[in-house]
Design a protein around this motif. Sequence first.
Motif, PDB file in Angstrom:
ATOM      1  N   LEU A 113      -4.302   9.976 -14.775  1.00 51.82           N
ATOM      2  CA  LEU A 113      -5.684   9.525 -14.945  1.00 51.82           C
ATOM      3  C   LEU A 113      -6.273   9.133 -13.589  1.00 51.82           C
ATOM      4  O   LEU A 113      -5.559   8.637 -12.718  1.00 51.82           O
ATOM      5  CB  LEU A 113      -5.745   8.311 -15.874  1.00 51.82           C
ATOM      6  N   ASP A 114      -7.568   9.347 -13.418  1.00 52.97           N
ATOM      7  CA  ASP A 114      -8.239   8.760 -12.264  1.00 52.97           C
ATOM      8  C   ASP A 114      -8.131   7.244 -12.373  1.00 52.97           C
ATOM      9  O   ASP A 114      -8.128   6.679 -13.476  1.00 52.97           O
ATOM     10  CB  ASP A 114      -9.714   9.167 -12.237  1.00 52.97           C
ATOM     11  N   PHE A 115      -8.039   6.575 -11.238  1.00 56.21           N
ATOM     12  CA  PHE A 115      -7.871   5.128 -11.267  1.00 56.21           C
ATOM     13  C   PHE A 115      -8.950   4.454 -12.119  1.00 56.21           C
ATOM     14  O   PHE A 115      -8.661   3.573 -12.936  1.00 56.21           O
ATOM     15  CB  PHE A 115      -7.893   4.562  -9.838  1.00 56.21           C
ATOM     16  N   GLU A 116     -10.184   4.874 -11.943  1.00 55.97           N
ATOM     17  CA  GLU A 116     -11.295   4.227 -12.644  1.00 55.97           C
ATOM     18  C   GLU A 116     -11.269   4.464 -14.145  1.00 55.97           C
ATOM     19  O   GLU A 116     -11.961   3.784 -14.908  1.00 55.97           O
ATOM     20  CB  GLU A 116     -12.640   4.709 -12.083  1.00 55.97           C
ATOM     21  N   HIS A 117     -10.466   5.458 -14.602  1.00 59.75           N
ATOM     22  CA  HIS A 117     -10.390   5.758 -16.030  1.00 59.75           C
ATOM     23  C   HIS A 117      -9.254   5.018 -16.724  1.00 59.75           C
ATOM     24  O   HIS A 117      -9.107   5.126 -17.951  1.00 59.75           O
ATOM     25  CB  HIS A 117     -10.228   7.265 -16.238  1.00 59.75           C
ATOM     26  N   VAL A 118      -8.454   4.271 -15.975  1.00 60.87           N
ATOM     27  CA  VAL A 118      -7.408   3.439 -16.573  1.00 60.87           C
ATOM     28  C   VAL A 118      -8.091   2.237 -17.212  1.00 60.87           C
ATOM     29  O   VAL A 118      -8.927   1.572 -16.571  1.00 60.87           O
ATOM     30  CB  VAL A 118      -6.396   2.987 -15.497  1.00 60.87           C
ATOM     31  N   ASP A 119      -7.769   1.947 -18.471  1.00 61.70           N
ATOM     32  CA  ASP A 119      -8.555   0.951 -19.202  1.00 61.70           C
ATOM     33  C   ASP A 119      -8.453  -0.457 -18.636  1.00 61.70           C
ATOM     34  O   ASP A 119      -9.323  -1.291 -18.877  1.00 61.70           O
ATOM     35  CB  ASP A 119      -8.198   0.951 -20.698  1.00 61.70           C
ATOM     36  N   TYR A 120      -7.405  -0.740 -17.831  1.00 64.61           N
ATOM     37  CA  TYR A 120      -7.291  -2.077 -17.239  1.00 64.61           C
ATOM     38  C   TYR A 120      -7.550  -2.058 -15.728  1.00 64.61           C
ATOM     39  O   TYR A 120      -7.191  -2.997 -15.021  1.00 64.61           O
ATOM     40  CB  TYR A 120      -5.914  -2.689 -17.522  1.00 64.61           C
ATOM     41  N   TRP A 121      -8.189  -0.997 -15.228  1.00 59.79           N
ATOM     42  CA  TRP A 121      -8.408  -0.878 -13.784  1.00 59.79           C
ATOM     43  C   TRP A 121      -9.259  -2.017 -13.236  1.00 59.79           C
ATOM     44  O   TRP A 121      -8.959  -2.589 -12.186  1.00 59.79           O
ATOM     45  CB  TRP A 121      -9.044   0.464 -13.445  1.00 59.79           C
ATOM     46  N   GLU A 122     -10.329  -2.374 -13.920  1.00 60.86           N
ATOM     47  CA  GLU A 122     -11.183  -3.455 -13.442  1.00 60.86           C
ATOM     48  C   GLU A 122     -10.400  -4.765 -13.366  1.00 60.86           C
ATOM     49  O   GLU A 122     -10.536  -5.534 -12.401  1.00 60.86           O
ATOM     50  CB  GLU A 122     -12.399  -3.619 -14.355  1.00 60.86           C
ATOM     51  N   GLU A 123      -9.581  -5.009 -14.372  1.00 59.03           N
ATOM     52  CA  GLU A 123      -8.757  -6.217 -14.357  1.00 59.03           C
ATOM     53  C   GLU A 123      -7.751  -6.167 -13.205  1.00 59.03           C
ATOM     54  O   GLU A 123      -7.524  -7.176 -12.521  1.00 59.03           O
ATOM     55  CB  GLU A 123      -8.024  -6.353 -15.691  1.00 59.03           C
ATOM     56  N   LEU A 124      -7.160  -5.002 -12.986  1.00 61.65           N
ATOM     57  CA  LEU A 124      -6.179  -4.867 -11.903  1.00 61.65           C
ATOM     58  C   LEU A 124      -6.828  -5.072 -10.537  1.00 61.65           C
ATOM     59  O   LEU A 124      -6.236  -5.713  -9.653  1.00 61.65           O
ATOM     60  CB  LEU A 124      -5.509  -3.498 -11.971  1.00 61.65           C
ATOM     61  N   THR A 125      -8.029  -4.559 -10.344  1.00 66.05           N
ATOM     62  CA  THR A 125      -8.693  -4.762  -9.051  1.00 66.05           C
ATOM     63  C   THR A 125      -9.007  -6.240  -8.826  1.00 66.05           C
ATOM     64  O   THR A 125      -8.939  -6.722  -7.693  1.00 66.05           O
ATOM     65  CB  THR A 125      -9.980  -3.933  -8.948  1.00 66.05           C
ATOM     66  N   GLU A 126      -9.338  -6.948  -9.890  1.00 61.20           N
ATOM     67  CA  GLU A 126      -9.564  -8.390  -9.760  1.00 61.20           C
ATOM     68  C   GLU A 126      -8.277  -9.098  -9.344  1.00 61.20           C
ATOM     69  O   GLU A 126      -8.292  -9.994  -8.493  1.00 61.20           O
ATOM     70  CB  GLU A 126     -10.077  -8.959 -11.081  1.00 61.20           C
ATOM     71  N   ILE A 127      -7.159  -8.656  -9.910  1.00 65.13           N
ATOM     72  CA  ILE A 127      -5.871  -9.256  -9.561  1.00 65.13           C
ATOM     73  C   ILE A 127      -5.510  -8.932  -8.115  1.00 65.13           C
ATOM     74  O   ILE A 127      -5.062  -9.802  -7.359  1.00 65.13           O
ATOM     75  CB  ILE A 127      -4.772  -8.749 -10.523  1.00 65.13           C
ATOM     76  N   MET A 128      -5.711  -7.677  -7.693  1.00 70.31           N
ATOM     77  CA  MET A 128      -5.357  -7.298  -6.329  1.00 70.31           C
ATOM     78  C   MET A 128      -6.243  -8.019  -5.311  1.00 70.31           C
ATOM     79  O   MET A 128      -5.776  -8.371  -4.221  1.00 70.31           O
ATOM     80  CB  MET A 128      -5.426  -5.780  -6.161  1.00 70.31           C
ATOM     81  N   ALA A 129      -7.500  -8.241  -5.651  1.00 67.60           N
ATOM     82  CA  ALA A 129      -8.372  -9.026  -4.765  1.00 67.60           C
ATOM     83  C   ALA A 129      -7.865 -10.460  -4.658  1.00 67.60           C
ATOM     84  O   ALA A 129      -7.845 -11.057  -3.572  1.00 67.60           O
ATOM     85  CB  ALA A 129      -9.806  -9.000  -5.287  1.00 67.60           C
ATOM     86  N   TRP A 130      -7.433 -11.015  -5.763  1.00 73.74           N
ATOM     87  CA  TRP A 130      -6.910 -12.388  -5.815  1.00 73.74           C
ATOM     88  C   TRP A 130      -5.636 -12.547  -4.973  1.00 73.74           C
ATOM     89  O   TRP A 130      -5.408 -13.585  -4.357  1.00 73.74           O
ATOM     90  CB  TRP A 130      -6.656 -12.731  -7.277  1.00 73.74           C
ATOM     91  N   THR A 131      -4.800 -11.501  -4.908  1.00 77.13           N
ATOM     92  CA  THR A 131      -3.557 -11.601  -4.139  1.00 77.13           C
ATOM     93  C   THR A 131      -3.804 -11.823  -2.651  1.00 77.13           C
ATOM     94  O   THR A 131      -2.940 -12.353  -1.954  1.00 77.13           O
ATOM     95  CB  THR A 131      -2.686 -10.338  -4.303  1.00 77.13           C
ATOM     96  N   LYS A 132      -4.970 -11.423  -2.161  1.00 78.99           N
ATOM     97  CA  LYS A 132      -5.248 -11.573  -0.732  1.00 78.99           C
ATOM     98  C   LYS A 132      -5.236 -13.034  -0.295  1.00 78.99           C
ATOM     99  O   LYS A 132      -4.886 -13.348   0.845  1.00 78.99           O
ATOM    100  CB  LYS A 132      -6.605 -10.945  -0.394  1.00 78.99           C
ATOM    101  N   THR A 133      -5.603 -13.925  -1.204  1.00 82.65           N
ATOM    102  CA  THR A 133      -5.688 -15.349  -0.861  1.00 82.65           C
ATOM    103  C   THR A 133      -4.681 -16.210  -1.615  1.00 82.65           C
ATOM    104  O   THR A 133      -4.435 -17.347  -1.219  1.00 82.65           O
ATOM    105  CB  THR A 133      -7.101 -15.887  -1.153  1.00 82.65           C
TER     106      THR A 133
END
Length: 302
Positions: A113-133
């Motif tokens: 699947l394209d990344f954006e078509h994964v049903d939890y992609w938005e949630e995962l990007t929020e988590i990956m952004a959070w890991t930075k700090t």
Amino acid sequence: MPIKIPKQLPAREILEEENIFVMDEDRAKNQDIRPLNILILNLMPEKEKTEAHLLRLLGNTPLQVNISFLKTATHQSKNTSPMHLEQFYTTFAQVKNRKFDGMIVTGAPVELLDFEHVDYWEELTEIMAWTKTNVTSTLHICWGAQAALFYHFGIGKYELPEKCSGIYAHEVHDRTEKLLRGFDDTFLAPHSRHTDVYKEELLKHPEVKLLSSSEEAGPFIMSANGGKQIMITGHLEYEAATLAEEYTRDRSRGLQVPMPKHYFPNDDPGREPFNKWRSHAHLLFSNWLNYYVYQETPFEWD
């Protein structure tokens, strides 16, 4: 564990040139022992198997480690009982105000699947952004590695002509990297995926270091931002029989997948495969916990 020596000892420079990790007395005084808090985002379908794979490696070090398991709130697992998830897993909303010393993001069976078509992609990007700090170092595995490369650096994936499955030889490119201390010049590791990333694309990003790759299986271990993000495209955590189980499962579903390469003795699926990567799996996880988590994380998060 590191060698603790006086800061001005002449041998210090010699040891550091030989890539031997040393700790001076000033630094040692500021490091009180406390458990490491590790968060595991388990995206694999058979979560209990993945838990065992990872805990076996995380538990084989002198460090005390506290584990928390994370599940996605936007995707319901079909292969793990709700009772197990309710008892042992938490959601991002429940931990996002906490700090963690280390985190692991597993693979997931969504690579086609394209990344954006994964049903939890938005949630995962929020988590990956959070890991930075909120996380000292995050280790991403297989699809998790490709997701991190895409989110953090814009490096896309491409579909392979056939599934990359088997045990492949890898070369160490940077022997000074702490993550690979103690590794042989070449070593074996399992891969199991339908997609890959272009080596040429990785080399366009100087912030991403390609630490190890395979002529057959492509880029393998990458590090970025001083080890804050570590990406591994294969599965060093796999047990000896895992690829065989996946092969049998896929064939029973009628999928035309190739037999894992360099895996079954004499390419005979009826014979039990050997684990030829166990020592390097333990070494990599031990190095990650020691050098990228324990040695870097603050004793008390602000």
